[in-house]
Scaffold this motif. Structure first.
Motif, PDB file in Angstrom:
ATOM      1  N   ARG A  93      57.558  38.626   5.010  1.00 18.30           N
ATOM      2  CA  ARG A  93      58.655  37.911   3.812  1.00 18.30           C
ATOM      3  C   ARG A  93      59.053  38.702   2.759  1.00 18.30           C
ATOM      4  N   THR A  94      58.047  40.011   2.600  1.00 20.70           N
ATOM      5  CA  THR A  94      58.416  40.898   1.764  1.00 20.70           C
ATOM      6  C   THR A  94      59.515  41.679   2.358  1.00 20.70           C
ATOM      7  N   THR A  95      59.415  41.899   3.511  1.00 20.25           N
ATOM      8  CA  THR A  95      60.623  42.801   4.260  1.00 20.25           C
ATOM      9  C   THR A  95      61.895  41.978   4.151  1.00 20.25           C
ATOM     10  N   ILE A  96      61.618  40.607   4.236  1.00 15.85           N
ATOM     11  CA  ILE A  96      62.973  39.927   4.204  1.00 15.85           C
ATOM     12  C   ILE A  96      63.486  39.806   2.673  1.00 15.85           C
ATOM     13  N   MET A  97      62.714  40.079   1.780  1.00 13.34           N
ATOM     14  CA  MET A  97      63.045  40.005   0.194  1.00 13.34           C
ATOM     15  C   MET A  97      63.714  41.511   0.065  1.00 13.34           C
ATOM     16  N   ILE A  98      63.223  42.596   0.966  1.00 14.12           N
ATOM     17  CA  ILE A  98      63.731  43.935   0.852  1.00 14.12           C
ATOM     18  C   ILE A  98      65.209  44.061   1.477  1.00 14.12           C
ATOM     19  N   ASN A  99      65.165  43.118   2.535  1.00 14.77           N
ATOM     20  CA  ASN A  99      66.409  43.408   3.065  1.00 14.77           C
ATOM     21  C   ASN A  99      67.497  42.509   2.427  1.00 14.77           C
ATOM     22  N   LEU A 100      66.926  41.182   1.829  1.00 16.59           N
ATOM     23  CA  LEU A 100      67.828  40.457   1.029  1.00 16.59           C
ATOM     24  C   LEU A 100      68.552  41.374  -0.259  1.00 16.59           C
ATOM     25  N   ARG A 101      67.767  42.158  -0.674  1.00 21.54           N
ATOM     26  CA  ARG A 101      68.117  42.751  -1.982  1.00 21.54           C
ATOM     27  C   ARG A 101      69.339  43.942  -1.555  1.00 21.54           C
ATOM     28  N   PHE A 102      69.165  44.346  -0.304  1.00 13.52           N
ATOM     29  CA  PHE A 102      70.195  45.260   0.069  1.00 13.52           C
ATOM     30  C   PHE A 102      71.361  44.632   0.636  1.00 13.52           C
ATOM     31  N   SER A 103      71.236  43.312   1.048  1.00 10.63           N
ATOM     32  CA  SER A 103      72.324  42.349   1.383  1.00 10.63           C
ATOM     33  C   SER A 103      73.168  41.956   0.243  1.00 10.63           C
ATOM     34  N   ILE A 104      72.391  41.834  -0.723  1.00 12.45           N
ATOM     35  CA  ILE A 104      72.994  41.240  -1.908  1.00 12.45           C
ATOM     36  C   ILE A 104      73.854  42.667  -2.661  1.00 12.45           C
ATOM     37  N   GLY A 105      73.208  43.613  -2.482  1.00  9.26           N
ATOM     38  CA  GLY A 105      73.722  44.781  -3.177  1.00  9.26           C
ATOM     39  C   GLY A 105      75.092  45.342  -2.489  1.00  9.26           C
ATOM     40  N   ALA A 106      74.842  44.974  -0.985  1.00  7.79           N
ATOM     41  CA  ALA A 106      75.929  45.196  -0.173  1.00  7.79           C
ATOM     42  C   ALA A 106      77.340  44.144  -0.293  1.00  7.79           C
ATOM     43  N   GLN A 107      76.849  42.866  -0.342  1.00  3.32           N
ATOM     44  CA  GLN A 107      77.825  41.980  -0.977  1.00  3.32           C
ATOM     45  C   GLN A 107      78.475  42.317  -2.256  1.00  3.32           C
ATOM     46  N   VAL A 108      77.678  42.850  -3.186  1.00  2.00           N
ATOM     47  CA  VAL A 108      78.292  43.113  -4.620  1.00  2.00           C
ATOM     48  C   VAL A 108      79.219  44.077  -4.397  1.00  2.00           C
ATOM     49  N   ASP A 109      78.808  45.247  -3.498  1.00  2.00           N
ATOM     50  CA  ASP A 109      79.595  46.399  -3.632  1.00  2.00           C
ATOM     51  C   ASP A 109      80.984  45.903  -2.832  1.00  2.00           C
ATOM     52  N   SER A 110      80.880  45.017  -1.766  1.00  2.00           N
ATOM     53  CA  SER A 110      81.678  44.622  -0.888  1.00  2.00           C
ATOM     54  C   SER A 110      82.942  44.024  -1.917  1.00  2.00           C
TER      55      SER A 110
END
Length: 419
Positions: free
Chosen positions: A314-331
């Motif tokens: 679940r911690t790994t999921i949270m790390i991936n979620l953070r990068f996903s949210i960051g990618a969405q913001v950048d997009s």
């Protein structure tokens, strides 16, 4: 048993021991007290002179259980490849010689490795005619991420049922728990083999359970399932969010490694208990109590390990979620930039059309303007030519040139230039 030369070589590598002062705690328990002596005898912080009588089985003639607690220096500024044992070199050498302590245990205790653990081993010392005499085993425990290792060495006399323990780096709360158990039920603690191992293993599990609960609280903070109302997108706005999640994931991975080691350690001692039980002396029937406790501890440890794996994932999921949210913001930002660029392009195209119109109009009137300007330029005239002055300029008309012919000449010269 190892030679004095081998012992000296092992101890020579720990030259820091020469500056140490002895501080050893002794716990002795007798199932059959002699001359009214107490069943449980506890003597803390013994120095060199105080410890030597116990190496000669005093004050008990033959204690059933004898534990030497050797404290260690856990100063974090020390080197990671050496344990600073609070015992003098002479006393340690005498202790090793008296109880025939395995050099593997002494070497692992004095010069540990943070990644290569001591492991666990057992040896059965026997004679051809008398059969097994003693069982020697040792292993390493750990009660949490921030605590040092606990080294445990045991020599068990098969015929008499007496046990001698050397425990290095034992935390104070574990030591007090062993003392409490010995005072409450001295006979069971003294006679049941591996009871001390079961006690340390139980404390080991509680330490890891507390560590898991602490790390779980940090994970739940990031997962936002406590009803705080903070959106998940706030993870991306939290300073050092990636670093904090990385440290959390790192702690879970280290803990999983230690929990796997703990499970292997429990399996080893459970199998060793079954092996010892086959040696047939009556007092080995008491081994079942310690083994049952270890089996229960192993069951709880495996549950703890499964949840640690769950939290790590679940911690790994949270790390991936953070990068996903960051990618969405950048997009989203890139999309806004693309829209603005498109708008700028449309405005530029509109401005370009206007400039083309202006240029076209200018090109239409430019030839006529050029001819008009050229025709209206004042030129010095000879006296024979007559001119008509008009305003500041002078329109010159050649003699005998009608005005209509002049206008026609202007049009015929201008129109081809415009085309």
């Amino acid at each position: 048993m190892f030679s004095p030369t081998e012992l000296q070589e092992i101890l020579r590598q720990g030259a820091f021991l020469r500056e140490a002062t002895t501080q050893i705690d002794i716990l002795q328990v007798s199932s059959k007290p002699v001359n009214g002596s107490p069943k449980v005898f506890w003597e803390p912080r013994l120095d060199d002179s105080g410890i030597r009588p116990y190496l000669k089985n005093e004050p008990f003639i033959d204690p059933t259980l004898r534990i030497f607690f050797i404290p260690g220096d856990t100063d974090a500024s020390r080197a990671l490849t050496a344990n600073y044992v609070r015992i003098s070199l002479d006393v340690l050498e005498e202790l090793c010689t008296c109880f025939e302590i395995s050099p593997l245990f002494i070497g692992g205790m004095l010069h540990p490795s943070r990644w290569a653990k001591l492991g666990q081993a057992s040896f059965v010392h026997e004679e051809h005619e008398r059969g097994p005499l003693t069982i020697e085993c040792f292993g390493q425990f750990r009660t949490g991420l921030s605590t040092g290792p606990i080294y445990v060495w045991l020599s068990y006399a098969v015929k008499s049922g007496s046990s001698t323990y050397i425990i290095f780096g034992c935390p104070e709360h574990v030591k007090l728990d062993i003392l409490r158990r010995a005072q409450e039920n001295p006979s069971q603690v003294a006679l049941a083999p591996f009871t001390i191992h079961a006690c340390i293993a139980s404390q080991d599990y509680h330490g890891w359970k507390f560590t898991l609960e602490s790390l779980r609280g940090q994970l739940l903070h990031w997962e936002n399932i406590r009803g705080t109302g903070i959106p998940l997108q706030s993870i991306n706005q939290t300073p050092d969010a990636t670093e904090k999640l990385y440290r959390l994931s790192r702690s879970f991975h280290i803990m999983l490694g230690d929990l796997n080691d703990f499970d292997e350690r429990l399996t080893f001692f459970i199998e060793l208990g079954a092996k010892c039980k086959s040696l047939t002396p009556p007092h080995f029937n008491l081994v079942d109590t310690a083994m049952e406790n270890m089996l229960y501890t192993q069951s709880r440890n495996r549950i703890c390990r499964r949840w640690a794996e769950n939290y790590s994932a679940r911690t790994t999921i949270m790390i991936n979620l953070r990068f996903s949210i960051g990618a969405q913001v950048d997009s989203r930002t890139n999309l806004e930039i693309a829209n603005l660029t498109s708008k700028i392009a449309r405005d530029a195209q509109r401005d370009s059309s206007s400039m083309i119109t202006i240029a076209a109009v200018t090109m239409v009137f430019l030839p006529g303007t050029f001819i008009s300007v050229g025709s209206s330029t004042l030129v010095p005239l000879p006296p024979s030519l007559q001119g008509i002055r008009s305003g500041k300029g002078m329109m010159v008309r050649l003699p005998n040139m009608p005005a209509g012919h002049f206008l026609l000449s202007y049009i015929t010269d201008t129109v081809p230039g415009c085309i």
